[in-house]
Design an enzyme around this catalytic site. Structure first.
Site, PDB file in Angstrom:
ATOM      1  N   LYS B  64       0.818  -1.215   0.000  1.00 24.21           N
ATOM      2  CA  LYS B  64       0.000   0.000   0.000  1.00 24.21           C
ATOM      3  C   LYS B  64       0.854   1.269   0.000  1.00 24.21           C
ATOM      4  O   LYS B  64       0.401   2.327  -0.435  1.00 24.21           O
ATOM      5  CB  LYS B  64      -0.905   0.010   1.231  1.00 24.21           C
ATOM      6  CG  LYS B  64      -1.969  -1.077   1.232  1.00 24.21           C
ATOM      7  CD  LYS B  64      -3.154  -0.695   0.372  1.00 24.21           C
ATOM      8  CE  LYS B  64      -4.315  -1.652   0.588  1.00 24.21           C
ATOM      9  NZ  LYS B  64      -5.459  -1.335  -0.284  1.00 24.21           N
ATOM     10  N   SER B  89      -9.120   0.057   6.697  1.00 30.40           N
ATOM     11  CA  SER B  89      -9.102  -0.814   7.870  1.00 30.40           C
ATOM     12  C   SER B  89      -7.677  -1.035   8.351  1.00 30.40           C
ATOM     13  O   SER B  89      -7.441  -1.769   9.294  1.00 30.40           O
ATOM     14  CB  SER B  89      -9.755  -2.157   7.539  1.00 30.40           C
ATOM     15  OG  SER B  89      -9.025  -2.803   6.546  1.00 30.40           O
TER      16      SER B  89
END
Lengths: 330, 330
Positions: B64, B89
């Site tokens: 990410k 999340s």
């Protein structure tokens, strides 16, 4: 020189840098050149620049494959065909097994019945034949001698062997090739093979470097031996660092006295805390014995501030059913 | 073009190889070029040649950080000073937080209260400001919009954003630079950002490559969407792969339909078994979501035999107090 003399010479004389370089040439096609990891967050914890030599990523999961491969591939064809035998609670046994299989010869591994299941399985997976003994040193030696007599196999001691020590020294050789300007290098100490090889390679390549041995407080025989000037055994060996319970031999003790600056100790809690930090921050599986060298830096047993420190993470084999800091899953 | 138009264009048009290459140039000094691991023993399990792209070793512990860094560093100075906001999340939130800190701007992360503790702590450790929401998509969006209005921060969606997708594609770019002759590449699919970037980069560099998305059977929305030809939600999302519960968006769905050959599913047991094998054999901490791509290969959901297969291990963040296959320690 007869075979017997060759074996004896190999066993008693300390290797030098040239021997370690020759070992590296001999084994380099067989081993992984393991990576050196860095971590900004662990640097912040230590206040130092840390360079982790990842021998947990070595074949068979520990540095032991270096020394085992050097010893097995140093044998003459005539010696080799007799097979090899060793006594090991695990990582050296796995390493000897794979090195022997690579050379196409037999390997017998004498191992206490209580050794971790994962380590025993590894020996068998690499084709080694496990023979159980009791935990005592006497039992190990008796079982080993009987088996040696029966099979004719050549003993490759886990550390009382200059070829093994030379092989272990190749990890520090690679580390210093990659990071030449280290101030300190830290390796765990058990029987002293890895620390001996590390010390010879490091001091030869960089005389100003400080060489530190890391040992569990609960198995502090090397620390005591260093202080006493003679080989002593530990008060007890109840440590989670199950690979660090062996005692120095005259060969390794003499090398350590000459080349090692300090032995530092860590508690069981500090070993676990260091191991957990390595898992969390490096995303690497490091076994408790492998985390001991990081433990003395992360828990300030030496003054790390501002230093460039090489840390040998010696192995990554443990039973994943018994992760020491894990609680039962939800 | 106004700022609003730039943002809109960035969000809706699919990146191409040139965009991914430009992203790589933009972020390469900020990210780790992660290693590609191989394992003889895992090759033997799969009957194939496996190349693991270790994004669990990426900064912040997941791929990410590539997309987040590309998005944050693509902002004009004027945009950047407003700060950034996202809904995540965990891993995207941590990545946005560090990317923002590197750029010297604020980051707000909207996160369900039930997110794993380790992921929340990571966001905070990187300087992100966590705002809690309920688990439902409605709650997330409502909280995010209110906060956006209040702060003026620019939304960086975890996958409905072409700059994020371009950043994620740089992992496959590096993998194919290092191993150009792959037959298959496998990446996990959740919202589809990583798989989209992987597919565009891989098919552009090597048109003959097969691109496979890996998804938990218990959160099979991408599989269903692929079959139905329209975006569908999963029957449930009760999976240990907590990072793979998002649903495709029109942008990623259209990219996947164009460039992905197959979505394959794994059960919860297979995810755990794959994760354990990766821990044991690679000595790498891989989170459940990160093990899903390995799971479809190690459990024969595609025919791996004899193939050269790139597997993206997407992340390594999990709560070490809750290791799913661990029993309580002795």
């Amino acid at each position: 020189m007869t075979t017997a003399q060759t074996e004896q010479t190999a066993a008693v004389s300390a290797p030098d840098l040239a021997t370690i370089r020759a070992a590296h040439e001999r084994i380099r096609a067989q081993i992984h050149r393991t990576p050196v990891f860095t971590s900004e967050s662990l640097d912040a914890v230590a206040g130092a620049h840390l360079f982790f030599k990842c021998e947990n990523l070595q074949k068979t999961g520990s540095f032991k494959f270096r020394g085992a491969t050097n010893a097995v591939f140093s044998l003459s064809d005539e010696e080799a065909k007799r097979g090899v035998i060793t006594v090991s609670s695990g990582n050296h046994g796995a390493a000897i097994s794979l090195a022997a299989r690579r050379r196409g010869i037999s390997a017998w591994v004498v191992m206490p019945g209580e050794a971790p299941r994962a380590k025993r399985q590894a020996v068998e997976a690499y084709g080694g034949r496990v023979t159980e003994c009791e935990y005592s040193m006497e039992s190990r030696e008796a079982v080993c001698k009987a088996l040696q007599k029966q099979t004719g196999a050549i003993l490759i001691h886990p550390y009382n062997n200059a070829r093994v020590i030379a092989g272990q020294g190749t990890a520090a050789l690679e580390l210093l090739e990659e990071v030449p300007d280290l101030d300190i290098v830290v390796a765990p100490v058990s029987g002293g093979g890895l620390l001996s090889g590390t010390a010879i390679a490091s001091k030869s390549l960089r005389p100003s470097i400080r060489v530190v041995g890391a040992e569990p407080k609960n198995a502090d025989d090397a620390y005591r031996s260093f202080a006493a000037g003679r080989i002593e055994s530990a008060a007890n060996t109840e440590t989670i660092a199950d690979g660090l319970r062996a005692v120095l031999c005259p060969l390794t003790f003499s090398i350590l006295r000459q080349h090692v600056d300090e032995i530092a100790l860590v508690t069981e809690e500090e070993i676990l805390s260091a191991m957990r930090l390595l898992w969390e921050r490096l995303k690497l599986i490091v076994e408790p014995s492998g985390a001991v060298s990081a433990g003395i830096v992360l828990h300030n047993k030496i003054d790390p501030r501002g230093k460039r420190i090489g840390i040998i993470l010696s192995g990554g084999n443990l039973d994943l059913d018994q992760i020491p800091f894990a609680r039962a899953a939800k």
